[in-house]
Design a protein around this motif. Structure first.
Motif, PDB file in Angstrom:
ATOM      1  N   GLU A   1      67.523  16.716  46.592  1.00 12.71           N
ATOM      2  CA  GLU A   1      68.967  16.433  46.845  1.00 12.71           C
ATOM      3  C   GLU A   1      69.551  16.315  45.524  1.00 12.71           C
ATOM      4  OE1 GLU A   1      70.774  15.057  49.255  1.00 12.71           O
ATOM      5  OE2 GLU A   1      69.367  15.906  50.516  1.00 12.71           O
ATOM      6  N   GLU A   2      68.681  16.363  44.295  1.00 12.84           N
ATOM      7  CA  GLU A   2      69.393  16.250  42.957  1.00 12.84           C
ATOM      8  C   GLU A   2      69.444  17.886  42.652  1.00 12.84           C
ATOM      9  OE1 GLU A   2      67.622  13.921  39.940  1.00 12.84           O
ATOM     10  OE2 GLU A   2      67.412  12.406  41.093  1.00 12.84           O
ATOM     11  N   GLY A   3      68.788  18.766  43.165  1.00 12.29           N
ATOM     12  CA  GLY A   3      68.994  20.190  43.071  1.00 12.29           C
ATOM     13  C   GLY A   3      67.984  20.832  42.287  1.00 12.29           C
ATOM     14  N   LEU A   4      66.829  20.080  42.046  1.00 10.10           N
ATOM     15  CA  LEU A   4      65.905  20.335  41.090  1.00 10.10           C
ATOM     16  C   LEU A   4      64.821  21.577  41.405  1.00 10.10           C
ATOM     17  CD1 LEU A   4      66.553  17.736  39.540  1.00 10.10           C
ATOM     18  CD2 LEU A   4      64.352  17.606  38.826  1.00 10.10           C
ATOM     19  N   PHE A   5      65.122  21.646  42.799  1.00  7.83           N
ATOM     20  CA  PHE A   5      64.190  22.929  43.486  1.00  7.83           C
ATOM     21  C   PHE A   5      65.282  24.049  43.657  1.00  7.83           C
ATOM     22  CE2 PHE A   5      61.789  19.393  45.882  1.00  7.83           C
ATOM     23  CZ  PHE A   5      61.322  18.862  44.805  1.00  7.83           C
ATOM     24  N   ASP A   6      66.518  23.927  43.143  1.00  7.43           N
ATOM     25  CA  ASP A   6      67.543  25.134  43.758  1.00  7.43           C
ATOM     26  C   ASP A   6      66.799  26.361  42.865  1.00  7.43           C
ATOM     27  OD1 ASP A   6      68.747  23.264  45.087  1.00  7.43           O
ATOM     28  OD2 ASP A   6      70.508  23.125  43.618  1.00  7.43           O
ATOM     29  N   SER A   7      67.135  27.619  43.647  1.00  7.84           N
ATOM     30  CA  SER A   7      66.717  28.655  43.255  1.00  7.84           C
ATOM     31  C   SER A   7      67.551  29.150  41.911  1.00  7.84           C
ATOM     32  CB  SER A   7      66.663  29.885  44.216  1.00  7.84           C
ATOM     33  OG  SER A   7      68.116  30.024  44.659  1.00  7.84           O
ATOM     34  N   GLN A   8      68.635  28.588  41.831  1.00 11.65           N
ATOM     35  CA  GLN A   8      69.533  29.156  40.604  1.00 11.65           C
ATOM     36  C   GLN A   8      69.159  28.567  39.471  1.00 11.65           C
ATOM     37  OE1 GLN A   8      73.071  27.348  41.734  1.00 11.65           O
ATOM     38  NE2 GLN A   8      72.800  25.091  41.162  1.00 11.65           N
ATOM     39  N   HIS A   9      68.172  27.591  39.248  1.00 13.88           N
ATOM     40  CA  HIS A   9      67.482  27.034  38.090  1.00 13.88           C
ATOM     41  C   HIS A   9      66.279  27.871  37.740  1.00 13.88           C
ATOM     42  CE1 HIS A   9      70.366  23.769  38.271  1.00 13.88           C
ATOM     43  NE2 HIS A   9      69.725  23.202  39.344  1.00 13.88           N
ATOM     44  N   LYS A  10      65.848  28.696  38.740  1.00 14.01           N
ATOM     45  CA  LYS A  10      64.531  29.541  38.413  1.00 14.01           C
ATOM     46  C   LYS A  10      64.900  30.573  37.294  1.00 14.01           C
ATOM     47  CE  LYS A  10      62.675  27.114  41.855  1.00 14.01           C
ATOM     48  NZ  LYS A  10      61.701  26.080  41.401  1.00 14.01           N
ATOM     49  N   ARG A  11      64.209  30.957  36.438  1.00  8.02           N
ATOM     50  CA  ARG A  11      64.074  31.738  35.430  1.00  8.02           C
ATOM     51  C   ARG A  11      63.086  32.750  35.494  1.00  8.02           C
ATOM     52  NH1 ARG A  11      64.010  27.030  31.469  1.00  8.02           N
ATOM     53  NH2 ARG A  11      62.699  26.594  32.829  1.00  8.02           N
ATOM     54  N   PRO A  12      63.394  34.017  35.246  1.00  5.90           N
ATOM     55  CA  PRO A  12      62.492  34.889  35.500  1.00  5.90           C
ATOM     56  C   PRO A  12      61.463  35.057  34.335  1.00  5.90           C
ATOM     57  CG  PRO A  12      64.595  36.073  34.455  1.00  5.90           C
ATOM     58  CD  PRO A  12      64.843  34.724  34.737  1.00  5.90           C
ATOM     59  N   LEU A  13      60.282  35.568  34.559  1.00  6.99           N
ATOM     60  CA  LEU A  13      59.304  35.459  33.423  1.00  6.99           C
ATOM     61  C   LEU A  13      59.434  36.461  32.570  1.00  6.99           C
ATOM     62  CD1 LEU A  13      55.944  34.522  35.348  1.00  6.99           C
ATOM     63  CD2 LEU A  13      57.676  33.016  34.417  1.00  6.99           C
ATOM     64  N   PRO A  14      58.885  36.308  31.096  1.00  3.54           N
ATOM     65  CA  PRO A  14      59.135  37.502  30.280  1.00  3.54           C
ATOM     66  C   PRO A  14      58.203  38.617  30.605  1.00  3.54           C
ATOM     67  CG  PRO A  14      58.268  35.650  29.244  1.00  3.54           C
ATOM     68  CD  PRO A  14      58.611  35.158  30.684  1.00  3.54           C
ATOM     69  N   SER A  15      58.588  39.969  30.536  1.00  2.02           N
ATOM     70  CA  SER A  15      57.776  40.932  30.950  1.00  2.02           C
ATOM     71  C   SER A  15      56.430  41.077  30.062  1.00  2.02           C
ATOM     72  CB  SER A  15      58.659  42.408  31.083  1.00  2.02           C
ATOM     73  OG  SER A  15      59.587  42.325  31.781  1.00  2.02           O
ATOM     74  N   PHE A  16      56.773  40.967  28.958  1.00  2.89           N
ATOM     75  CA  PHE A  16      55.441  41.128  27.794  1.00  2.89           C
ATOM     76  C   PHE A  16      55.310  39.793  26.998  1.00  2.89           C
ATOM     77  CE2 PHE A  16      57.357  45.281  28.812  1.00  2.89           C
ATOM     78  CZ  PHE A  16      56.341  45.738  29.792  1.00  2.89           C
ATOM     79  N   PRO A  17      55.095  38.801  27.251  1.00  3.21           N
ATOM     80  CA  PRO A  17      55.169  37.723  26.493  1.00  3.21           C
ATOM     81  C   PRO A  17      54.048  38.018  25.426  1.00  3.21           C
ATOM     82  CG  PRO A  17      53.806  37.124  28.548  1.00  3.21           C
ATOM     83  CD  PRO A  17      54.537  38.623  28.729  1.00  3.21           C
ATOM     84  N   GLN A  18      54.329  37.173  24.113  1.00  2.00           N
ATOM     85  CA  GLN A  18      53.370  37.420  23.067  1.00  2.00           C
ATOM     86  C   GLN A  18      52.742  36.000  22.765  1.00  2.00           C
ATOM     87  OE1 GLN A  18      52.948  40.155  21.204  1.00  2.00           O
ATOM     88  NE2 GLN A  18      54.344  41.086  22.861  1.00  2.00           N
ATOM     89  N   THR A  19      53.295  35.014  23.194  1.00  2.00           N
ATOM     90  CA  THR A  19      52.807  33.542  23.008  1.00  2.00           C
ATOM     91  C   THR A  19      52.736  32.893  24.296  1.00  2.00           C
ATOM     92  OG1 THR A  19      53.391  33.583  20.710  1.00  2.00           O
ATOM     93  CG2 THR A  19      52.849  31.474  21.718  1.00  2.00           C
ATOM     94  N   ILE A  20      51.540  32.406  24.695  1.00  2.00           N
ATOM     95  CA  ILE A  20      51.640  31.552  26.129  1.00  2.00           C
ATOM     96  C   ILE A  20      51.236  30.223  25.865  1.00  2.00           C
ATOM     97  CG2 ILE A  20      50.424  31.372  28.490  1.00  2.00           C
ATOM     98  CD1 ILE A  20      50.034  34.549  28.127  1.00  2.00           C
ATOM     99  N   GLY A  21      51.903  29.242  26.120  1.00  2.90           N
ATOM    100  CA  GLY A  21      51.685  27.766  25.942  1.00  2.90           C
ATOM    101  C   GLY A  21      50.922  27.363  27.441  1.00  2.90           C
ATOM    102  N   ILE A  22      49.902  26.686  27.058  1.00  2.27           N
ATOM    103  CA  ILE A  22      49.043  26.212  28.134  1.00  2.27           C
ATOM    104  C   ILE A  22      48.804  24.689  27.980  1.00  2.27           C
ATOM    105  CG2 ILE A  22      46.968  26.380  29.329  1.00  2.27           C
ATOM    106  CD1 ILE A  22      46.565  29.160  28.388  1.00  2.27           C
ATOM    107  N   VAL A  23      49.181  24.011  29.268  1.00  4.70           N
ATOM    108  CA  VAL A  23      49.098  22.450  29.107  1.00  4.70           C
ATOM    109  C   VAL A  23      48.212  22.132  30.376  1.00  4.70           C
ATOM    110  CG1 VAL A  23      50.405  20.269  29.644  1.00  4.70           C
ATOM    111  CG2 VAL A  23      51.480  22.177  28.495  1.00  4.70           C
ATOM    112  N   THR A  24      46.985  21.734  29.878  1.00  4.92           N
ATOM    113  CA  THR A  24      45.938  21.433  30.871  1.00  4.92           C
ATOM    114  C   THR A  24      44.684  20.801  29.910  1.00  4.92           C
ATOM    115  OG1 THR A  24      44.499  22.142  32.514  1.00  4.92           O
ATOM    116  CG2 THR A  24      44.632  23.510  30.795  1.00  4.92           C
ATOM    117  N   SER A  25      43.482  20.555  30.859  1.00  7.72           N
ATOM    118  CA  SER A  25      42.503  19.842  30.061  1.00  7.72           C
ATOM    119  C   SER A  25      42.040  20.812  29.232  1.00  7.72           C
ATOM    120  CB  SER A  25      41.610  19.154  31.052  1.00  7.72           C
ATOM    121  OG  SER A  25      40.364  18.875  30.516  1.00  7.72           O
TER     122      SER A  25
END
Length: 400
Positions: free
Chosen positions: A122-146
Motif C-alpha cells: 500500500e505504501e508503494g515499496l514494491f512498485d516497479s518504478q522504484h526498481k533500479r537496473p543493475l550495473p553492467s560491469f560492477p567493480q565492487t560488490i557489497g555482500i550482507v550475510t553471515s
C-alpha cells in the motif's frame, strides 16, 4: 424473610468477591475465538472481544504483550489467546487479560508476513518504478550475510569462477535470531554511507520460515527500499519468498544465482569484446577503403602545372584556329557580297553609259550639269565628258 444485615453485600464487596473467585480459579486459560471490536488505544493497550457463534468475552492485551506480538490482530481474525480471567469491578465486566496470542488458520509468522506485505504494498515499496537496473560491469560488490554460512561460500565461488578483478565488501551479520534484522538493516545503511559498492547482495542460505524471518521484518524492508545502491535479495532457496524479495531491485532464487546475476560470465565478456573488435575492424576497413577510393579519385583529377599549361595552350590553339577559320569565312562572304555590289554599281554608273557613246555637258565656270539646251546661251563655255576623255567647247547657237 429478610436476611440479617450482616449478610447484605455492597456492590463493591460483591464484585471484589467475584474478582477474587474468578482470578483464583482462572489463572491461565486458553480461549479460541474471533476478534471483534478491536480498538488499539493511544496507551498501546489493545481492547477487543473474543466471540464465537453463541457468546463473547471482553479482552485486553496490555502494551508490553502487544508490542511483543509479531502480527497485528484485526477484526475477524481467528486467534488462540492465553491469559487470565479478571473482573473489572467498576463496571462488573468480566474480561480476559490476554498475555499471549497465536493466529489460527494462518500461522503467526504467515499472518505477520501477509500483513506487512499488504502494508508495504500500500505504501508503494514494491512498485516497479522504484526498481533500479543493475550495473553492467560492477567493480565492487557489497555482500550482507553471515561470514560463516554457506551463502557467502557459494557467492564467492561463483564470483571467482565467472569474473576476475572484482572487489568484495563483506558485511558479516547474523541472519537469524532477534538481532538479525537490525544488523542487516544497519549493514545496508553502512554500505550506502560508504558508497563504494556498485551493487549489494543481501541474503542467506535456506532454512525454515522462522530461520528466514529476519528478511521478513519491516526494518530490513525499509533499509533495502532506502538504499541508493541497487540491491539483490538472495534468501534461501527458489521456493522461499520473503518481504525483502518484493522490495529489492532484483530477486535471486539462491545466493549462487545472485552472484551469477551480478557479474557477467568471463567468457561472455571475452566473446563480447571479440565481437566488438570484429565490428570495429570491419567498420574501420570499410571506411579506409572508402577514403582510398576518394583519394584515388582526387589523384586522378589532380594535374601538374605543366599539364594544365599544355592543356590551356592546346585549348588556345584550338580557339585560334577556329577564329581564323571563322574570320576567313566571314571575309570570303563579305568579299563575295562586295563584288556583287560593285558589279551592280558598275552597271548603274554614268561612266558605263558614257562608254556606250553618250556624253555629259558641264558648265565650265560652275561645273553644273547642263540638262536642257534652254539653260545655255551662245558663247557659254562647256566641258563635255565622254566615255574616254573630255573636251571644252563654246556654244555657237542654241536650239531649244
Amino acid at each position: 424473610m429478610l436476611p440479617h444485615s450482616e449478610k447484605i453485600l455492597t456492590v463493591s464487596r460483591l464484585n471484589a468477591l467475584l474478582k477474587e473467585t474468578v482470578e483464583d480459579n482462572f489463572v491461565q486459560v486458553w480461549v479460541e475465538g474471533e476478534i471483534s471490536n478491536f480498538t488499539p488505544a493511544s496507551s498501546g493497550h489493545w481492547y477487543f472481544s473474543l466471540k464465537d457463534e453463541n457468546a463473547q468475552i471482553r479482552c485486553i492485551m496490555f502494551r508490553a504483550q502487544a508490542r511483543a506480538l509479531i502480527f497485528r490482530p484485526e477484526n475477524g481474525s481467528r486467534v488462540l489467546c492465553c491469559g487470565r480471567i479478571s473482573l473489572y469491578t467498576q463496571r462488573g465486566d468480566l474480561q480476559l487479560i490476554v498475555e499471549a496470542m497465536e493466529a489460527r488458520g494462518f500461522g503467526n509468522l504467515q499472518l505477520a508476513f501477509e500483513q506487512l506485505k499488504h502494508k508495504l504494498m500500500e505504501e508503494g515499496l514494491f512498485d516497479s518504478q522504484h526498481k533500479r537496473p543493475l550495473p553492467s560491469f560492477p567493480q565492487t560488490i557489497g555482500i550482507v550475510t553471515s561470514a560463516t554460512g554457506a551463502a557467502i561460500h557459494d557467492i564467492l565461488t561463483v564470483l571467482r569462477r565467472r569474473s576476475v578483478g572484482l572487489r568484495v565488501l563483506l558485511r558479516p551479520v547474523r541472519v537469524q535470531g532477534e538481532e538479525a534484522a537490525g544488523e542487516i538493516a544497519e549493514a545496508i545503511a553502512d554500505l550506502n554511507r560508504q558508497g563504494t559498492a556498485d551493487v549489494l547482495i543481501v541474503g542467506r542460505g535456506g532454512g525454515s520460515l522462522e530461520d528466514l524471518w529476519a528478511f521478513n521484518e519491516e526494518k530490513v524492508a525499509r533499509a533495502i527500499h532506502a538504499s541508493k545502491i541497487p540491491v539483490i535479495s538472495a534468501v534461501g532457496h527458489e521456493v522461499d519468498v520473503t518481504i525483502a524479495d518484493f522490495v529489492a531491485d532484483l530477486r535471486a532464487p539462491t545466493p549462487s544465482a545472485a552472484a551469477e546475476l551480478v557479474v557477467k560470465n568471463r567468457q561472455e565478456l571475452e566473446g563480447h569484446v571479440d565481437h566488438l573488435i570484429l565490428r570495429l575492424a570491419s567498420q574501420m576497413g570499410g571506411r579506409l577503403h572508402l577514403m582510398q577510393e576518394r583519394l584515388d579519385g582526387l589523384a586522378r583529377r589532380l594535374r601538374s602545372p605543366a599539364q594544365s599549361l599544355a592543356m590551356m595552350k592546346q585549348q588556345q590553339e584550338n580557339l585560334s584556329l577556329r577564329l581564323t577559320r571563322a574570320m576567313a569565312r566571314r571575309l570570303e562572304t563579305a568579299g563575295s557580297h562586295l563584288g556583287a555590289t560593285v558589279a551592280r554599281l558598275d552597271t548603274l554608273s554614268p561612266l558605263k553609259t558614257l562608254t556606250r557613246g553618250y556624253a555629259i555637258a558641264f558648265r565650265e565656270d560652275t561645273g553644273d550639269i547642263v540638262r536642257r539646251a534652254g539653260e545655255l546661251a551662245p558663247g557659254d563655255q562647256l566641258k563635255i565628258r565622254f566615255g574616254q576623255g573630255s573636251a571644252v567647247v563654246q556654244v555657237k547657237k542654241v536650239l531649244p
